[in-house]
Each structure stands twice: as structure tokens, then as C-alpha cells.
Design a protein around this motif. Structure first.
Motif, mmCIF file in Angstrom:
data_model
loop_
_atom_site.group_PDB
_atom_site.id
_atom_site.type_symbol
_atom_site.label_atom_id
_atom_site.label_comp_id
_atom_site.label_asym_id
_atom_site.label_seq_id
_atom_site.Cartn_x
_atom_site.Cartn_y
_atom_site.Cartn_z
ATOM 1 N N LEU A 121 15.709 -7.216 -4.953
ATOM 2 C CA LEU A 121 15.863 -7.374 -3.518
ATOM 3 C C LEU A 121 16.395 -6.064 -2.957
ATOM 4 O O LEU A 121 17.348 -5.504 -3.509
ATOM 5 C CB LEU A 121 16.820 -8.529 -3.189
ATOM 6 N N ILE A 122 15.789 -5.583 -1.881
ATOM 7 C CA ILE A 122 16.149 -4.298 -1.289
ATOM 8 C C ILE A 122 16.807 -4.543 0.060
ATOM 9 O O ILE A 122 16.164 -5.037 0.996
ATOM 10 C CB ILE A 122 14.911 -3.405 -1.115
ATOM 11 N N ASP A 123 18.090 -4.233 0.149
ATOM 12 C CA ASP A 123 18.828 -4.395 1.401
ATOM 13 C C ASP A 123 18.626 -3.152 2.256
ATOM 14 O O ASP A 123 19.082 -2.061 1.905
ATOM 15 C CB ASP A 123 20.322 -4.616 1.109
ATOM 16 N N CYS A 124 17.930 -3.305 3.384
ATOM 17 C CA CYS A 124 17.557 -2.166 4.229
ATOM 18 C C CYS A 124 18.601 -1.911 5.320
ATOM 19 O O CYS A 124 19.317 -2.823 5.729
ATOM 20 C CB CYS A 124 16.205 -2.435 4.886
ATOM 21 N N PRO A 125 18.656 -0.675 5.820
ATOM 22 C CA PRO A 125 19.545 -0.382 6.946
ATOM 23 C C PRO A 125 19.008 -0.994 8.240
ATOM 24 O O PRO A 125 17.825 -1.346 8.318
ATOM 25 C CB PRO A 125 19.532 1.151 7.014
ATOM 26 N N PRO A 126 19.860 -1.112 9.266
ATOM 27 C CA PRO A 126 19.415 -1.690 10.544
ATOM 28 C C PRO A 126 18.664 -0.679 11.401
ATOM 29 O O PRO A 126 19.119 -0.292 12.481
ATOM 30 C CB PRO A 126 20.737 -2.125 11.196
ATOM 31 N N SER A 127 17.530 -0.242 10.904
ATOM 32 C CA SER A 127 16.688 0.700 11.640
ATOM 33 C C SER A 127 15.295 0.652 11.028
ATOM 34 O O SER A 127 15.093 0.023 9.982
ATOM 35 C CB SER A 127 17.243 2.125 11.531
ATOM 36 N N LEU A 128 14.351 1.324 11.673
ATOM 37 C CA LEU A 128 12.994 1.401 11.129
ATOM 38 C C LEU A 128 12.670 2.837 10.747
ATOM 39 O O LEU A 128 11.556 3.315 10.932
ATOM 40 C CB LEU A 128 11.985 0.857 12.150
ATOM 41 N N GLY A 129 13.668 3.529 10.178
ATOM 42 C CA GLY A 129 13.513 4.914 9.779
ATOM 43 C C GLY A 129 12.913 5.064 8.399
ATOM 44 O O GLY A 129 12.323 4.133 7.833
ATOM 45 N N LEU A 130 13.102 6.238 7.822
ATOM 46 C CA LEU A 130 12.466 6.589 6.556
ATOM 47 C C LEU A 130 12.972 5.743 5.385
ATOM 48 O O LEU A 130 12.213 5.442 4.461
ATOM 49 C CB LEU A 130 12.688 8.074 6.265
ATOM 50 N N LEU A 131 14.242 5.341 5.415
ATOM 51 C CA LEU A 131 14.768 4.508 4.340
ATOM 52 C C LEU A 131 14.077 3.141 4.333
ATOM 53 O O LEU A 131 13.633 2.656 3.283
ATOM 54 C CB LEU A 131 16.282 4.344 4.475
ATOM 55 N N THR A 132 13.987 2.527 5.512
ATOM 56 C CA THR A 132 13.298 1.238 5.596
ATOM 57 C C THR A 132 11.820 1.393 5.273
ATOM 58 O O THR A 132 11.229 0.530 4.607
ATOM 59 C CB THR A 132 13.479 0.625 6.995
ATOM 60 N N LEU A 133 11.222 2.499 5.698
ATOM 61 C CA LEU A 133 9.807 2.751 5.381
ATOM 62 C C LEU A 133 9.606 2.833 3.868
ATOM 63 O O LEU A 133 8.627 2.299 3.333
ATOM 64 C CB LEU A 133 9.342 4.036 6.052
#
Length: 258
Positions: A121-133
Motif C-alpha cells: 500500500l502506497i500512502d501518497c502526499p496530499p497533492s497531484l505532484g511527481l510523488l503521487t504520479l
């Protein structure tokens, strides 16, 4: 290994709480589970009891320096659950990777190797930036925690558009395994209205299980343990166990532990 990204660009919707407790529940039911903390705040790491001083290597090393995942993983006190932690260094990863040719595929490449887990499971940051991408490019499917409040549907629309763009450009196999309604308060008529609106729009994509507002869910991280361990009998813990059971029914049958 089944890879599930937990994402919503809106903050405070219960992403990290969901990541911590669903991964704990999966581990408890026999799935060898890896929790990947991709948020520079590192709350998922803290929430499973891994302090900043224990994080010698992190997702930053995996993304920027291409370190092998297995060299950066830390066992947690929860049997069957390991963690790939985050450090504050991760906040600079987007800037450092901006000129990299494979910047959207770093995590995907790192997870191609079989490292002995049934699910991550990958916990993403609250944004749609490069990390979430990176998470969406690496994931097989997406779990969306959705707070039962007025702006929920607007934020969900933006996320679904992003998923569509990721499918077109980076990961055509990315699916959405489900939407989990969080911070549900039956005393609030707006909560019921938002829930009804989401279910009417998205139908069976929405999990039957709802996660209630629950003080024990908020208290657990300060003790460095998931709510399922802090108070397994509280309403929040029972809801997350039910959500995990429902999630399992939607997962493909592959490499589940006995």
C-alpha cells in the motif's frame, strides 16, 4: 505483488489513517504486507511506530538514488507488516527529479522485482505532484479515501481526471479498486447527503463500509501504533477491519499467505 496507491489530493481526508489501518488488517489476515510512505511528512512511518531516528534509508533513496527497496525496508512491531519509510528529504525529490528522463517511473522500476510481499500500500502526499504520479504509475489500482463533506465531489472529479491522464500516458492498466467514505457522522445530515450523492454517481465503486469519525483513530498515532492495536474494539477499528475484508474480496487471488 499487488500494488495499491492510496491517494486524494485533498488533505485531511484520512489517507494515512486508512493506509496504516488497512495494511495492519491485511497483515493480520495473512497477507505479507509492505506499507510505502511517500509523503514527506512521514506520518505513516510515525503511525506504525518508526521514529525519525530509525529511518536510515527511505523512499527518497529509492526514488532519487535508485536504492533497492529491500535495502530500505524496516520491519514494524506488527507481524507481517514492513515499512518503506519517508523522511523530510523526500520534500526535495520533486525538484531533484524534474530533469530526470524516467522521473515518473522511478517507483515502478523499483517495485518490478519480486521482494517477497503479497501486497503493498502506497500512502501518497496530499497533492497531484511527481510523488503521487510515481505512485499512480507504479500501482495496479487506486483506493480513494473520500471525506463526507461539501467539497468532496469536486476534489474527486479532479482526481479521476488525473487518473485518466495517467492511464493515457503512463499506466494503461491502472484501475480504481474502490472509494472509501471517511469521517462519516450519522448525526450530520450533510454527511448522509454527500454519501448518497457519491453512491448515486459511482455506484458499486464505493465501498459499503464507511469509516466513522472516531476519537480513538485520532489518538492512536500519538502512541505509535495503528488504531487496530491501540483499541481493536473501537468503532473506527471495527470499520477498518470491515473495509479490509471488503477490499480483499475485490483483490485478485494471487500469492495470498496461508
Amino acid at each position: 505483488m499487488i500494488r495499491i496507491a492510496i491517494a486524494n489530493q485533498k488533505g485531511g481526508v484520512g489517507k494515512t489513517t486508512t493506509a496504516i489501518n488497512v495494511s495492519t488488517a491485511l497483515a493480520a489476515t495473512g497477507w505479507k504486507t509492505l506499507l510505502i510512505d511517500l509523503d514527506p511528512q512521514g506520518n505513516a512511518s510515525t503511525g506504525v511506530g518508526i521514529s525519525a531516528s530509525e529511518r536510515d534509508a527511505s523512499t527518497y533513496d529509492v526514488l532519487v538514488d535508485k536504492a533497492p527497496v529491500e535495502n530500505c525496508v524496516i520491519p514494524t512491531r506488527i507481524p507481517g507488516l514492513d515499512l518503506l519509510p519517508a523522511t523530510v528529504d523526500l520534500s526535495g525529490a520533486e525538484v531533484e527529479l524534474v530533469g530526470a528522463e524516467d522521473r515518473a517511473h522511478r517507483l515502478q522500476h523499483a517495485l518490478r522485482k519480486d521482494i517477497g510481499y503479497d501486497v503493498c500500500l502506497i500512502d501518497c502526499p496530499p497533492s497531484l505532484g511527481l510523488l503521487t504520479l510515481n505512485a499512480l504509475t507504479a500501482a495496479d489500482t487506486l483506493l480513494v479515501p473520500l471525506q463526507c463533506e461539501f467539497f468532496a465531489l469536486e476534489g474527486l472529479s479532479q482526481l479521476l481526471q488525473t487518473v485518466e491522464r495517467v492511464q493515457q500516458r503512463f499506466n494503461p492498466d491502472l484501475g480504481i479498486i474502490g472509494i472509501a467514505l471517511t469521517m462519516f457522522d450519522r448525526r450530520n445530515r450533510l454527511t448522509e447527503q454527500v454519501s448518497d450523492d457519491v453512491r448515486s454517481c459511482l455506484g458499486q465503486l464505493v465501498f459499503e463500509t464507511t469509516i466513522p469519525r472516531n476519537v480513538r483513530l485520532s489518538e492512536a498515532p500519538s502512541h505509535g501504533v495503528p488504531a487496530l492495536i491501540y483499541d481493536h474494539a473501537c468503532a473506527g477499528s471495527r470499520a477498518y477491519m470491515a473495509l479490509a475484508r471488503e477490499l480483499i474480496t475485490r483483490l485478485p487471488e494471487k500469492r495470498k499467505a496461508a
